[in-house]
Design a protein around this motif. Structure first.
Motif, PDB file in Angstrom:
ATOM      1  N   VAL A   1      -2.114   6.240   4.562  1.00  0.00           N
ATOM      2  CA  VAL A   1      -2.040   6.351   3.104  1.00  0.00           C
ATOM      3  C   VAL A   1      -3.421   6.197   2.481  1.00  0.00           C
ATOM      4  N   ARG A   2      -4.187   5.220   2.965  1.00  0.00           N
ATOM      5  CA  ARG A   2      -5.539   5.032   2.430  1.00  0.00           C
ATOM      6  C   ARG A   2      -6.414   6.251   2.712  1.00  0.00           C
TER       7      ARG A   2
ATOM      8  N   GLN B   1      -5.397   8.782   0.183  1.00  0.00           N
ATOM      9  CA  GLN B   1      -5.856   8.363  -1.141  1.00  0.00           C
ATOM     10  C   GLN B   1      -7.353   8.572  -1.301  1.00  0.00           C
TER      11      GLN B   1
ATOM     12  N   PHE C   1       1.647   4.113  -3.027  1.00  0.00           N
ATOM     13  CA  PHE C   1       1.374   5.534  -2.802  1.00  0.00           C
ATOM     14  C   PHE C   1       2.453   6.420  -3.418  1.00  0.00           C
TER      15      PHE C   1
ATOM     16  N   ASP D   1       5.413  10.195  -7.509  1.00  0.00           N
ATOM     17  CA  ASP D   1       5.783   9.036  -8.307  1.00  0.00           C
ATOM     18  C   ASP D   1       7.299   9.019  -8.339  1.00  0.00           C
TER      19      ASP D   1
ATOM     20  N   THR E   1       0.827  -1.210   0.000  1.00  0.00           N
ATOM     21  CA  THR E   1       0.000   0.000   0.000  1.00  0.00           C
ATOM     22  C   THR E   1       0.858   1.256   0.000  1.00  0.00           C
ATOM     23  N   VAL E   2       1.850   1.299   0.886  1.00  0.00           N
ATOM     24  CA  VAL E   2       2.690   2.492   0.995  1.00  0.00           C
ATOM     25  C   VAL E   2       3.577   2.634  -0.237  1.00  0.00           C
TER      26      VAL E   2
ATOM     27  N   MET F   1      -4.944  12.937  -3.684  1.00  0.00           N
ATOM     28  CA  MET F   1      -3.787  13.806  -3.495  1.00  0.00           C
ATOM     29  C   MET F   1      -3.871  15.072  -4.327  1.00  0.00           C
TER      30      MET F   1
ATOM     31  N   ALA G   1       1.242  14.561  -4.927  1.00  0.00           N
ATOM     32  CA  ALA G   1       1.116  13.252  -5.557  1.00  0.00           C
ATOM     33  C   ALA G   1       2.507  12.822  -6.019  1.00  0.00           C
TER      34      ALA G   1
END
Length: 428
Positions: free
Chosen positions: A307-308, A311, A85, A228, A81-82, A315, A226
Motif C-alpha cells: 500500500v505504501r 501511495q 488506503f 474511498d 495503513t491498509v 493512485m 483511488a
C-alpha cells in the motif's frame, strides 16, 4: 507544475523494483500481463515480510514479551495503513485470508443470522423464504457461489442483473430486479473479464431504496483506482493482497460499523473472545470478533508495504498510467483481424485489462503461442463461466496491466496476437 497536473509513471524504471521481471522466458524478455490473476511484488514488499520474520516474528494479541508486543504493534499499524488506503478507519477493516474468504464470511454470517445466532442485533439481517439476493451476470465465482449456497440454505431466491452486449450492466433491468424482496445486492466494482468499472453509486442507491445490504467485490479496483469505500456508500467490501502488489494469503473485509456489529460471528476460537465458560462465550467487538485463530501477520505487514508503495506512486498517477496502457491495448487488439474483444464498450471507465477471443484458435493455444515469446497472459474462463456463456464462448485470453507495464509490453502483445491465426493456419 499546476495543482491539477498528474505526475507520469516511469513504468520502465519501475520494472527494476520487481525482481521477478529481471529474467528471460525461453530466451525472451518477460512481458508480464497477468496482474489481474496475481500481481508481482516489489522488492520493498518482499523485504518487509522477510524483516518481520527475521526480527519480530511472534503471535499477536497473545504474549506479553517484547517480540509479541512489537508484532502486535506492526500488525495493527498495518491494519491502519491498509484501512486508510481505502478511506476507512482501522476498526472497519477485518483481516481475512483473501477476498474469497471475506465474501464467504459475509454470506455465512448472514446465514448464521438466519439461524438465529447473534440475535437480537442480527435479526434484521436474517433471510426468509421468498427473500431475494441479487448479483450480476459479470461476477467472479467468489462473489456468486457463496450467494448460491446461502440461497439454497435459506430458501431465498437468487436473481441477477444482466449485461448488455457491450459488457455494461443493464441498469434498467437492475431497477426492476432490485425490488421490495431484495435483501442483499452483491456486485463487482470492476469486472475481472471486461475491465469495466461498474456504476457503484447507482447500484447502491437502488439497494438503499429498498433497504438491501450492499456487498462490493473490490479485487480488481483496489490496485488500480483511488478508493474511498465509505464515500461509495457500500455496506461491505472485499479485496485481496496478492492482486495489489502484496503477498498471498491475506485480504480484507471492509464494513460499516453498524453492519459489522450486527453480523454474527463466522469462525470461532481463540483471540476473538472476552469470556468463555464450558457452556457459552462472549465475543470481542469488530474487527477482532471475525479474526479467530492465528492470523497472517507477516502477510498483513507486507500488504501494508505494498500500500505504501502504491501511495508513493500516487493512485491518480497509477490510474492515469493504466488508462494510457488500456487505450493502447484496446485500440491495438481492436485492429487485429479475427480478434473479438469482450466488453468493448464506448465511453465507460476501465482499468488496464482486456479479454479477447481469437477466431478459430482456442484460448489455451493462444496463451502457449504468446508464452513462447515471453508474454504471460491468463487463459480460460477466469472464474467467470456464466459471463463467458453470455458471450457464447467457453474461454478467452486476458491481458492485464500493472504499474510496471510499458507501452513496449503492449506492443509485444499486439505483435504476438497478430501472428496467432497465421501460425495456426486459420483465416486468409
Amino acid at each position: 507544475m499546476s495543482t491539477t497536473e498528474i505526475p507520469r509513471l516511469d513504468a520502465a524504471s519501475l520494472r527494476a523494483d520487481f525482481p521477478i521481471l529481471d529474467q528471460l522466458i525461453g530466451g525472451e524478455r518477460l512481458v508480464y500481463l497477468d496482474s489481474g490473476a496475481t500481481s508481482q511484488k516489489p522488492r520493498s514488499v518482499i523485504d518487509a515480510e522477510v524483516a518481520f520474520l527475521t526480527r519480530a516474528n511472534s503471535a499477536v494479541h497473545r504474549g506479553a514479551h517484547t517480540l509479541a508486543a512489537e508484532a502486535t504493534d506492526l500488525y495493527e499499524d498495518a491494519r491502519a495503513t491498509v484501512a486508510g488506503f481505502v478511506g476507512a478507519a482501522p476498526e472497519n477493516l477485518v483481516w481475512t485470508s483473501g477476498a474469497t474468504a471475506a465474501l464467504n464470511l459475509v454470506a455465512y454470517s448472514i446465514g448464521n443470522a438466519t439461524a438465529g445466532r447473534g440475535a437480537p442485533a442480527s435479526a434484521p439481517l436474517a433471510l426468509h423464504p421468498g427473500d431475494e439476493i441479487v448479483v450480476t451476470e459479470s461476477e467472479h465465482h467468489a462473489n456468486l457461489i457463496p450467494w448460491q449456497e446461502l440461497a439454497a440454505r435459506t430458501g431465498t431466491v437468487l436473481r441477477h442483473i444482466p449485461v448488455h452486449d457491450d459488457g455494461t450492466l443493464d441498469l434498467d433491468a437492475a431497477a426492476s430486479v432490485i425490488g421490495a424482496r431484495t435483501r442483499v445486492v452483491a456486485f463487482t466494482h470492476v469486472s475481472n473479464v471486461l475491465g469495466i468499472v461498474n456504476p457503484v453509486v447507482e447500484l447502491v442507491a437502488l439497494a438503499r431504496a429498498v433497504g438491501a445490504l450492499t456487498v462490493l467485490d473490490a479485487c480488481q479496483s483496489a490496485p488500480h483506482l483511488a478508493l474511498d469505500l465509505p464515500a461509495l456508500g457500500v455496506d461491505l467490501a472485499a479485496f485481496s493482497g496478492h492482486k495489489m502488489l502484496g503477498p498471498y494469503g491475506v485480504g480484507a473485509l471492509y464494513g460499516r460499523t453498524e453492519v459489522l456489529e450486527a453480523l454474527p460471528t463466522f469462525l470461532t476460537g481463540g483471540s476473538m473472545v472476552t469470556t468463555v465458560t464450558l457452556d457459552d462465550a462472549e465475543f470481542l467487538p469488530p474487527p477482532q470478533k471475525f479474526e479467530a485463530g492465528t492470523q497472517p501477520v507477516s502477510q498483513t505487514i507486507a500488504l501494508a508495504e505494498a500500500v505504501r508503495y502504491l501511495q508513493n506512486l500516487g493512485m491518480d498517477a497509477v490510474q492515469s498510467h493504466e488508462h494510457t496502457i488500456e487505450r493502447r491495448m484496446m485500440a491495438g487488439l481492436r485492429g487485429i483481424p479475427g480478434v473479438r474483444l469482450l466488453g468493448d464498450a464506448e465511453g465507460v471507465s476501465r482499468v488496464g485489462l482486456a479479454s479477447f477471443d481469437v477466431d478459430g484458435v482456442h484460448a489455451h493455444d493462444v496463451g502457449q503461442f504468446l508464452d513462447a515469446r515471453g508474454i504471460a497472459v491468463r487463459v480460460g474462463h477466469h472464474c467467470a463461466k456464466p459471463l463467458h456463456a453470455r458471450f457464447g464462448i467457453t474461454a478467452s485470453v486476458r491481458a492485464s496491466a500493472s504499474v510496471f507495464t510499458t507501452e513496449d509490453d503492449v506492443d509485444a502483445l499486439l505483435e504476438g496476437v497478430s501472428g496467432v491465426r497465421a501460425y495456426f493456419g486459420v483465416g486468409a
